[in-house]
Design a protein around this motif. Structure first.
Motif, PDB file in Angstrom:
ATOM      1  N   PRO A 337       0.858  -1.289  -0.029  1.00 16.74           N
ATOM      2  CA  PRO A 337      -0.160   0.244  -0.189  1.00 16.74           C
ATOM      3  C   PRO A 337       0.543   1.178   0.237  1.00 16.74           C
ATOM      4  O   PRO A 337       0.524   1.686   0.660  1.00 16.74           O
ATOM      5  CB  PRO A 337      -0.997  -0.236   1.245  1.00 16.74           C
ATOM      6  N   TYR A 347       2.593   6.285   1.233  1.00 15.23           N
ATOM      7  CA  TYR A 347       2.016   5.936   1.214  1.00 15.23           C
ATOM      8  C   TYR A 347       0.573   5.952   0.007  1.00 15.23           C
ATOM      9  O   TYR A 347      -0.027   7.142  -0.170  1.00 15.23           O
ATOM     10  CB  TYR A 347       1.201   5.890   2.650  1.00 15.23           C
ATOM     11  N   PRO A 349      -2.615   4.150   0.796  1.00 18.01           N
ATOM     12  CA  PRO A 349      -4.132   2.910   1.366  1.00 18.01           C
ATOM     13  C   PRO A 349      -5.215   2.544   0.573  1.00 18.01           C
ATOM     14  O   PRO A 349      -6.630   1.845   1.359  1.00 18.01           O
ATOM     15  CB  PRO A 349      -4.028   3.275   2.459  1.00 18.01           C
ATOM     16  N   GLU A 352      -5.787  -1.399   0.711  1.00 19.27           N
ATOM     17  CA  GLU A 352      -5.987  -1.397   2.497  1.00 19.27           C
ATOM     18  C   GLU A 352      -6.887  -1.216   2.869  1.00 19.27           C
ATOM     19  O   GLU A 352      -8.156  -2.317   3.668  1.00 19.27           O
ATOM     20  CB  GLU A 352      -4.734  -1.032   2.681  1.00 19.27           C
ATOM     21  N   ASP A 353      -7.338   0.153   2.780  1.00 22.35           N
ATOM     22  CA  ASP A 353      -8.602   0.390   3.586  1.00 22.35           C
ATOM     23  C   ASP A 353     -10.276   0.410   2.830  1.00 22.35           C
ATOM     24  O   ASP A 353     -10.820  -0.094   4.032  1.00 22.35           O
ATOM     25  CB  ASP A 353      -8.288   1.919   3.187  1.00 22.35           C
ATOM     26  N   LYS A 356      -9.758  -3.008   4.624  1.00 20.49           N
ATOM     27  CA  LYS A 356      -9.809  -3.403   6.450  1.00 20.49           C
ATOM     28  C   LYS A 356     -11.353  -2.864   6.747  1.00 20.49           C
ATOM     29  O   LYS A 356     -12.361  -3.522   7.149  1.00 20.49           O
ATOM     30  CB  LYS A 356      -9.540  -2.263   6.814  1.00 20.49           C
ATOM     31  N   PHE A 383       3.283  -3.871   5.985  1.00 15.44           N
ATOM     32  CA  PHE A 383       2.304  -3.737   5.995  1.00 15.44           C
ATOM     33  C   PHE A 383       1.712  -4.679   5.623  1.00 15.44           C
ATOM     34  O   PHE A 383      -0.071  -4.728   6.992  1.00 15.44           O
ATOM     35  CB  PHE A 383       2.038  -2.974   4.747  1.00 15.44           C
TER      36      PHE A 383
END
Length: 498
Positions: A337, A347, A349, A352-353, A356, A383
């Motif tokens: 990410p 970065y 994300p 990834e976010d 999640k 990560f």
């Protein structure tokens, strides 16, 4: 130059998309001053006739461009495979020598056999996009009998022009094989080759891997045109047979590479309408694949190579993640990410976010399977470790990360081998097979494609096959929890991992 050609040349130059036309038209125009009213009237008459001729020739020229982009055009009113076509879909895989899952496990059709089948079917033309070409061991100074299958594929490709089969190839600048002997040999045998300078165009690479055969069969997957993809690297892809609509759509992406592969080409803003698509997330292609009613569309990256009508690769991935209600299974060589390039470091994300949020907000089970090999980047581990740390069944948060490690054994002298190169996702709603690793650069600057497929989850569908393949890999002896990674000696970065 005839006057009609001069007029056509002037018309070409007026177009903001001149760089996309795959032919050169001189920009030189002559002018003559009338010497009398009679001569002026005659000149106007001749000019009118020539203008009419130029317009007619221009229309014919545009028809040829449209035919190149849509060799088997499907009318926009009927976004489905014709009733005379029996479309089918096949999951294809390759496994490194020595990888053995035991008996009674799910597996796709062998990648080598699938490529051989496509080559045998070709009667008119083949287009191939690949990051790089390395079908023999010499290109990487390796002497290995395991390149035999790659050599066979190369020989068959070389023979195609002699069978009156047109072959066009696009590959990347920069590339892992700047002095590919494959490309030199293919060009000598009549194959048309263009190297697309994505380094200059987008500060990325051409990372797509796909074939289009006779305008009706397509392959999309993780495998480059590399002998290691057949015997030393774990690959996964998909072949769709007899879907001219899907092939024509992928053809537009290939053609965007082809025209930007010319010297000093630039990216158009916006892309001309010839590159638009009627097939996207909002309006998927309706077709019957191997007896299963299906919806499909092709995605692309980077954004600069996507007309507004094309669903971007990243958007399709995020949509699939957000649409999942039960599970999200991801197998990708590298999950990172962030961005690695000097130009876009930072970065990132985004994916990834989304994972999640699916796990925390909607209690969707998330399983992420990443590769670990000699060339793996140790920067990914913090990560991956942070994502795995969210796993908390007592709080109904189910995120699990495992690494897939293929023992090197006596093949350690072969670089960039013994890895799980897969790039796919399967949820309870869709199957996605792509060509990109999951980090910022692959979606923002690098060329890639993906196939998104929605099917009835019951029965023997491609969707079910892909899920079974993931379950096989997840529970196999090659899959390890992060906590056990330090005991897996064939992963070179074991000391850097958690």
């Amino acid at each position: 130059m005839p006057a009609s050609s001069r007029l056509l040349a002037g018309h070409e130059l007026a177009s903001p998309y001149k760089s996309l036309h795959d032919s050169y038209v001189s920009s030189r125009r002559d002018s003559k001053c009338p010497v009398s009213a009679l001569l002026a009237a005659a000149a106007l008459l001749v000019l009118g006739i020539l203008l009419a001729i130029a317009v007619i020739e221009r229309l014919k020229y545009e028809d040829r461009i449209n035919e190149a982009l849509n060799p088997h055009h499907t009318p926009s009113c009927c976004n489905q495979t014709g009733p005379d076509q029996q479309s089918s879909i096949v999951l294809v895989e390759s496994f490194p020598l020595g990888v053995d899952y035991g008996r009674n496990v799910s597996a796709g059709v062998d990648l080598y056999e699938a490529w051989k089948d496509l080559l045998s079917l070709a009667s008119d033309r083949i287009e191939v996009a690949s990051f790089y070409w390395c079908l023999t061991g010499e290109d990487i100074s390796v002497n290995s009998s395991s390149d035999a299958l790659g050599r066979e594929i190369l020989e068959e490709l070389k023979a195609l022009p002699s069978r009156n089969v047109s072959v066009r190839v696009v590959t990347s600048i920069p590339t892992l094989a700047p002095n590919s002997t494959d490309l030199k040999t293919l060009r000598e045998h009549g194959v048309q080759i263009r190297r697309v300078n994505f380094g200059r165009l987008t500060k990325g690479i051409l990372h797509s891997k796909f074939w289009i055969v006779d305008g009706k069969h397509v392959y999309i997957g993780s495998a480059n045109m590399d002998w290691r993809a057949l015997t030393q690297v774990k690959e996964l892809g998909v072949v769709v047979y007899n879907s001219s609509a899907l092939a024509a759509d992928l053809q537009k992406i290939f053609q965007s590479y082809w025209v930007t592969g010319r010297s000093n080409a630039s990216i158009p803003h916006p892309w001309p309408s010839d590159y638009d698509t009627d097939i996207n997330e909002e309006r998927p292609l309706l077709l019957n694949l191997s007896g299963v009613e299906s919806k499909a569309y092709i995605t692309a990256s980077p954004p600069d190579f996507c007309p507004d009508s094309r669903t971007r690769d990243l958007d399709a991935i995020l949509s699939a993640i957000r649409g999942a209600q039960d599970f999200i299974h991801v197998a990708v060589m590298e999950f990172y990410p962030a961005s690695k390039t000097f130009h876009h470091h930072g970065y990132w994300p985004v994916i990834e976010d989304a994972l999640k949020r699916s796990a925390v907000d909607r209690n969707v089970s998330v399983c992420l399977l990443v590769s670990c090999g000699r060339e793996s980047d140790p920067a990914v581990w913090p990560f991956i470790r942070s994502l795995d740390a969210l796993h908390s069944p007592s709080d109904n948060i189910n995120i699990a990360v495992r690494v897939f490690v293929i023992p090197a054994r006596n093949q350690s002298h072969i670089p960039y081998s013994r890895i799980n190169h897969n790039k796919y996702m399967v949820t309870d709603k869709v199957a996605y097979v792509g060509t990109s690793n999951w980090s910022s650069d692959y979606f923002n600057t690098t060329a890639g494609v993906g196939l998104v497929l929605s099917q009835d989850a019951s029965g023997s569908s491609f969707h079910q096959q892909l899920r079974a393949v993931f379950d096989r890999d997840w529970s196999s002896r090659y899959s390890h929890p992060l906590a056990d990674l330090h005991r897996t000696h064939d992963c070179a970065f074991s000391t850097s991992a958690p």
